[in-house]
Design a protein around this motif. Sequence first.
Motif, PDB file in Angstrom:
ATOM      1  N   GLY A 275       4.922  10.108  -6.491  1.00 23.10           N
ATOM      2  CA  GLY A 275       6.098  10.498  -7.274  1.00 23.10           C
ATOM      3  C   GLY A 275       5.741  10.753  -8.731  1.00 23.10           C
ATOM      4  O   GLY A 275       6.129  11.771  -9.327  1.00 23.10           O
ATOM      5  N   VAL A 276       4.970   9.827  -9.309  1.00 21.72           N
ATOM      6  CA  VAL A 276       4.568   9.964 -10.719  1.00 21.72           C
ATOM      7  C   VAL A 276       3.769  11.263 -10.895  1.00 21.72           C
ATOM      8  O   VAL A 276       3.976  12.019 -11.850  1.00 21.72           O
ATOM      9  CB  VAL A 276       3.727   8.745 -11.164  1.00 21.72           C
ATOM     10  CG1 VAL A 276       3.020   9.015 -12.482  1.00 21.72           C
ATOM     11  CG2 VAL A 276       4.622   7.523 -11.287  1.00 21.72           C
ATOM     12  N   THR A 277       2.863  11.547  -9.955  1.00 23.85           N
ATOM     13  CA  THR A 277       2.026  12.735 -10.060  1.00 23.85           C
ATOM     14  C   THR A 277       2.877  14.007 -10.027  1.00 23.85           C
ATOM     15  O   THR A 277       2.713  14.895 -10.864  1.00 23.85           O
ATOM     16  CB  THR A 277       1.001  12.760  -8.905  1.00 23.85           C
ATOM     17  OG1 THR A 277       0.282  11.542  -8.917  1.00 23.85           O
ATOM     18  CG2 THR A 277       0.049  13.921  -9.053  1.00 23.85           C
ATOM     19  N   VAL A 278       3.798  14.057  -9.061  1.00 19.50           N
ATOM     20  CA  VAL A 278       4.622  15.264  -8.922  1.00 19.50           C
ATOM     21  C   VAL A 278       5.463  15.484 -10.178  1.00 19.50           C
ATOM     22  O   VAL A 278       5.506  16.585 -10.738  1.00 19.50           O
ATOM     23  CB  VAL A 278       5.518  15.163  -7.666  1.00 19.50           C
ATOM     24  CG1 VAL A 278       6.561  16.266  -7.658  1.00 19.50           C
ATOM     25  CG2 VAL A 278       4.663  15.221  -6.407  1.00 19.50           C
ATOM     26  N   VAL A 279       6.111  14.396 -10.642  1.00 18.48           N
ATOM     27  CA  VAL A 279       6.971  14.528 -11.821  1.00 18.48           C
ATOM     28  C   VAL A 279       6.146  14.943 -13.039  1.00 18.48           C
ATOM     29  O   VAL A 279       6.537  15.831 -13.805  1.00 18.48           O
ATOM     30  CB  VAL A 279       7.730  13.213 -12.084  1.00 18.48           C
ATOM     31  CG1 VAL A 279       8.416  13.248 -13.443  1.00 18.48           C
ATOM     32  CG2 VAL A 279       8.751  12.968 -10.983  1.00 18.48           C
ATOM     33  N   ASP A 280       4.974  14.321 -13.201  1.00 16.67           N
ATOM     34  CA  ASP A 280       4.128  14.652 -14.355  1.00 16.67           C
ATOM     35  C   ASP A 280       3.675  16.111 -14.312  1.00 16.67           C
ATOM     36  O   ASP A 280       3.679  16.800 -15.336  1.00 16.67           O
ATOM     37  CB  ASP A 280       2.909  13.724 -14.400  1.00 16.67           C
ATOM     38  CG  ASP A 280       3.183  12.464 -15.220  1.00 16.67           C
ATOM     39  OD1 ASP A 280       4.307  12.365 -15.753  1.00 16.67           O
ATOM     40  OD2 ASP A 280       2.296  11.612 -15.330  1.00 16.67           O
ATOM     41  N   VAL A 281       3.279  16.588 -13.126  1.00 15.06           N
ATOM     42  CA  VAL A 281       2.838  17.984 -13.027  1.00 15.06           C
ATOM     43  C   VAL A 281       4.005  18.917 -13.358  1.00 15.06           C
ATOM     44  O   VAL A 281       3.847  19.888 -14.104  1.00 15.06           O
ATOM     45  CB  VAL A 281       2.256  18.277 -11.623  1.00 15.06           C
ATOM     46  CG1 VAL A 281       2.084  19.779 -11.413  1.00 15.06           C
ATOM     47  CG2 VAL A 281       0.929  17.568 -11.444  1.00 15.06           C
ATOM     48  N   LEU A 282       5.203  18.592 -12.834  1.00 11.85           N
ATOM     49  CA  LEU A 282       6.362  19.446 -13.098  1.00 11.85           C
ATOM     50  C   LEU A 282       6.728  19.452 -14.584  1.00 11.85           C
ATOM     51  O   LEU A 282       7.156  20.474 -15.116  1.00 11.85           O
ATOM     52  CB  LEU A 282       7.561  18.992 -12.262  1.00 11.85           C
ATOM     53  CG  LEU A 282       7.430  19.266 -10.761  1.00 11.85           C
ATOM     54  CD1 LEU A 282       8.651  18.763 -10.002  1.00 11.85           C
ATOM     55  CD2 LEU A 282       7.223  20.756 -10.494  1.00 11.85           C
TER      56      LEU A 282
ATOM     57  N   THR B  73       0.830  -1.204   0.000  1.00  8.66           N
ATOM     58  CA  THR B  73       0.000   0.000   0.000  1.00  8.66           C
ATOM     59  C   THR B  73       0.866   1.256   0.000  1.00  8.66           C
ATOM     60  O   THR B  73       0.685   2.166  -0.816  1.00  8.66           O
ATOM     61  CB  THR B  73      -0.930   0.012   1.232  1.00  8.66           C
ATOM     62  OG1 THR B  73      -1.734  -1.154   1.201  1.00  8.66           O
ATOM     63  CG2 THR B  73      -1.817   1.245   1.217  1.00  8.66           C
ATOM     64  N   PHE B  74       1.850   1.290   0.910  1.00 11.78           N
ATOM     65  CA  PHE B  74       2.703   2.484   0.976  1.00 11.78           C
ATOM     66  C   PHE B  74       3.545   2.642  -0.284  1.00 11.78           C
ATOM     67  O   PHE B  74       3.748   3.745  -0.782  1.00 11.78           O
ATOM     68  CB  PHE B  74       3.587   2.442   2.222  1.00 11.78           C
ATOM     69  CG  PHE B  74       2.822   2.778   3.471  1.00 11.78           C
ATOM     70  CD1 PHE B  74       2.129   3.984   3.570  1.00 11.78           C
ATOM     71  CD2 PHE B  74       2.757   1.885   4.541  1.00 11.78           C
ATOM     72  CE1 PHE B  74       1.396   4.302   4.705  1.00 11.78           C
ATOM     73  CE2 PHE B  74       2.019   2.192   5.677  1.00 11.78           C
ATOM     74  CZ  PHE B  74       1.341   3.399   5.767  1.00 11.78           C
ATOM     75  N   ARG B  75       4.018   1.522  -0.819  1.00 11.05           N
ATOM     76  CA  ARG B  75       4.810   1.583  -2.049  1.00 11.05           C
ATOM     77  C   ARG B  75       3.952   2.160  -3.185  1.00 11.05           C
ATOM     78  O   ARG B  75       4.380   3.045  -3.927  1.00 11.05           O
ATOM     79  CB  ARG B  75       5.282   0.175  -2.422  1.00 11.05           C
ATOM     80  CG  ARG B  75       6.079   0.127  -3.722  1.00 11.05           C
ATOM     81  CD  ARG B  75       6.337  -1.305  -4.151  1.00 11.05           C
ATOM     82  NE  ARG B  75       7.014  -2.044  -3.085  1.00 11.05           N
ATOM     83  CZ  ARG B  75       6.844  -3.358  -2.872  1.00 11.05           C
ATOM     84  NH1 ARG B  75       6.053  -4.066  -3.648  1.00 11.05           N
ATOM     85  NH2 ARG B  75       7.480  -3.958  -1.889  1.00 11.05           N
ATOM     86  N   THR B  76       2.701   1.683  -3.266  1.00  8.65           N
ATOM     87  CA  THR B  76       1.817   2.145  -4.342  1.00  8.65           C
ATOM     88  C   THR B  76       1.537   3.640  -4.202  1.00  8.65           C
ATOM     89  O   THR B  76       1.603   4.397  -5.177  1.00  8.65           O
ATOM     90  CB  THR B  76       0.497   1.366  -4.316  1.00  8.65           C
ATOM     91  OG1 THR B  76       0.798  -0.031  -4.314  1.00  8.65           O
ATOM     92  CG2 THR B  76      -0.361   1.705  -5.517  1.00  8.65           C
ATOM     93  N   ILE B  77       1.243   4.064  -2.965  1.00 13.09           N
ATOM     94  CA  ILE B  77       0.989   5.495  -2.752  1.00 13.09           C
ATOM     95  C   ILE B  77       2.241   6.299  -3.092  1.00 13.09           C
ATOM     96  O   ILE B  77       2.169   7.346  -3.736  1.00 13.09           O
ATOM     97  CB  ILE B  77       0.561   5.755  -1.290  1.00 13.09           C
ATOM     98  CG1 ILE B  77      -0.790   5.099  -1.023  1.00 13.09           C
ATOM     99  CG2 ILE B  77       0.468   7.256  -1.013  1.00 13.09           C
ATOM    100  CD1 ILE B  77      -1.218   5.178   0.431  1.00 13.09           C
TER     101      ILE B  77
ATOM    102  N   ILE C 268       4.700   5.553  -5.224  1.00 11.46           N
ATOM    103  CA  ILE C 268       4.885   5.633  -6.682  1.00 11.46           C
ATOM    104  C   ILE C 268       3.871   6.613  -7.273  1.00 11.46           C
ATOM    105  O   ILE C 268       4.211   7.475  -8.092  1.00 11.46           O
ATOM    106  CB  ILE C 268       4.713   4.252  -7.340  1.00 11.46           C
ATOM    107  CG1 ILE C 268       5.836   3.317  -6.882  1.00 11.46           C
ATOM    108  CG2 ILE C 268       4.741   4.369  -8.863  1.00 11.46           C
ATOM    109  CD1 ILE C 268       5.703   1.914  -7.422  1.00 11.46           C
ATOM    110  N   ALA C 269       2.598   6.492  -6.828  1.00  5.92           N
ATOM    111  CA  ALA C 269       1.553   7.360  -7.379  1.00  5.92           C
ATOM    112  C   ALA C 269       1.896   8.826  -7.107  1.00  5.92           C
ATOM    113  O   ALA C 269       1.772   9.693  -7.980  1.00  5.92           O
ATOM    114  CB  ALA C 269       0.198   7.010  -6.771  1.00  5.92           C
TER     115      ALA C 269
ATOM    116  N   LEU D 166      -2.486   4.461  -9.026  1.00 14.04           N
ATOM    117  CA  LEU D 166      -2.975   3.633  -7.917  1.00 14.04           C
ATOM    118  C   LEU D 166      -3.586   2.334  -8.417  1.00 14.04           C
ATOM    119  O   LEU D 166      -3.445   1.292  -7.789  1.00 14.04           O
ATOM    120  CB  LEU D 166      -4.041   4.398  -7.118  1.00 14.04           C
ATOM    121  CG  LEU D 166      -3.599   5.407  -6.072  1.00 14.04           C
ATOM    122  CD1 LEU D 166      -4.805   5.937  -5.332  1.00 14.04           C
ATOM    123  CD2 LEU D 166      -2.621   4.775  -5.095  1.00 14.04           C
ATOM    124  N   GLY D 167      -4.265   2.405  -9.541  1.00  9.22           N
ATOM    125  CA  GLY D 167      -4.983   1.231 -10.022  1.00  9.22           C
ATOM    126  C   GLY D 167      -4.176   0.343 -10.948  1.00  9.22           C
ATOM    127  O   GLY D 167      -4.655  -0.708 -11.364  1.00  9.22           O
TER     128      GLY D 167
END
Lengths: 329, 304
Positions: free
Chosen positions: B102-109, B93-97, B99-100, B244-245
């Motif tokens: 990290g991916v979100t922050v990088v994508d927004v940047l 669960t923590f790993r998934t959150i 990654i999600a 997440l999914g």
Amino acid sequence: MAKASPAITLRGVTKSFGKTVAVNHLDLEIGSGEFFSMLGPSGSGKTTVLRLIAGFELPDAGTIELAGTDVTNLAPFDRDVNTVFQDYALFGHMSVLENVEYGLRVRKVNKAERTKRAMHALETVRLADFADRKPSQLSGGQRQRVALARSIVVEPKVLLLDEPLGALDMKLREQMQIELKQLQRQLGITFIFVTHDQEEALTLSDRIAVFNNGTIEQLGTPEELYEKPKSEFVAGFVGTSNIFTPEQSKKLFGKSGKFALRPEKVDVLAKAKSGSLSAKVEEVIYLGSYIRLLLDVDGISIKVTVSEGVFHRDQTVQINMSAADLVAL
Amino acid sequence: MKLNSGAKVGSGEIQPTFAHRISTVLYSKPKLRLRLLLAAPVTWLGLVYIAALLALLITAFYTVDSFTGDLKPGFALDNFISLFTDSLYRAVTFRTIGIAFGVTVVDVLLALPIAFFMAKIASPKLRGVLVISILMPLWASYLVKAYAWRSVLSNVGVFAWLLRPLGLDTPGYSLLGAGITLGYLWLPYVILPIYSSLEKVPNNLLEASSDLGAKTWGTIRRIVFPLILPGIVAGSIFAFSLTLGDYITINIVGGANQMLGNLVYTNVGVANNLPMAAAIALVPVVIMFGYLTAVRKTGALDNL
């Protein structure tokens, strides 16, 4: 006007967008404390000149000086001028007070000081009671005044106004014109006012530059422009004029050359007298305080304004035109 | 009266057809009109969305008979207890959150400058080309793109070829590799909402800000950012929830690592524990619910 250090000096300023030359080798000097208008049809380059002064555009050639200092390549935030935008450009996510405080906030003025100054500016434009509202809750005239307050709060040397009254209805416009004039007198700073409304320019300005095709067609006081237009363009754009071709002038006045004649200089007579011409009424336009007639004199159509009288179409009237009122173009 | 050719305009005597009568009835009954308009989508939403979610929620409280493997309906908290106590579930669960996030922050940047260039700097022609270039990868299958990244990340792939001369190496099939691939997959979904919110910011607001003395960064922070926050939130919801999914990308480029989706998959399949799968599947739902509530509190969605 302090000739020693004009508020703004443009020298040989040229600006093109693609193949369109918006401003063509323009020289202009605007005195400190002057209410200066740039008048012209859309696309004549007047707004581009304003944007060049503000720093939103950089000229292709030439220099721009503010109070004797070269600012040609400075960014807008480094220029001591502020702009009031045509559609106000208020920050919708901020309250009226926050909008007005903005310029002070980015200058790191402390909270107490900036609120005090912003409220003072809002009082100047009589909007102190609206400080907590959002711009979307204000009327057009009120938004306009917020935009003014936001610009004057940072005490610029020059205020640039880009058709600031264009979006207002007529009544409000006349009221804002008076307020602008009073504000300028009160602040004593230079106003550069862009408009396509010649009446507005005549009402407000100390001097007017009439723009056409990226150059100044004529520069002068409202009286000079109205009484002594130098070209057909100015005669037609500032107020209304009858423009007589050389043939028409010869026929009507026995003078050769092209002339302009203001409609109100034509007298409509009760009865014929020596030198009067008979004319047929083609159109009657009732405008309240005056009546505009479109007359036909021997195939030459002439616009006339009279203050009173009863006229109808196809009526024959006598008119008198004095060659002394003609302005040579 | 006789009509020679079709209806006579202004004749005053229109013979109402059946369709015409229906139109008249509908016109005079706005509520009926609204019901007819929404009947199909609301039924669909009710059955497919809400009912399926409810079924998921209810199933999560069921248990499985360990002998027969049959479902035992009821209200047992066993699944949720093991979700919180089992170290594997917690770690995943923590790993998934992570990654999600990290991916979100990088994508927004990554999306912000691209979207800004598209909305404010590019010419209309270039803007069209860019929009199409961003949409184009969405035409390709998700699997194809994931496998393409498998080759990029491989020991003999582009990353290895580019990075080895610099003394670095390809991240290979790892969490980082999966993160990079997921970041690539969801980037269009982040760029587009930010682009469309930036497009709605009038240029003269930027000019006004600069005119009033704000430098570029001040204008971005005080004017642009608050105005495009709803777009950033929308984009982040896409990147976050899609990550997440996900369970395919991690299988293809994540090596032996697992994410929540893999646990759902194995519980449905190999372990034949549908209720546990349902309980795990609720984790992203709850996280997203929490995220949206938090975002709503900031007021970022008020101007949507």
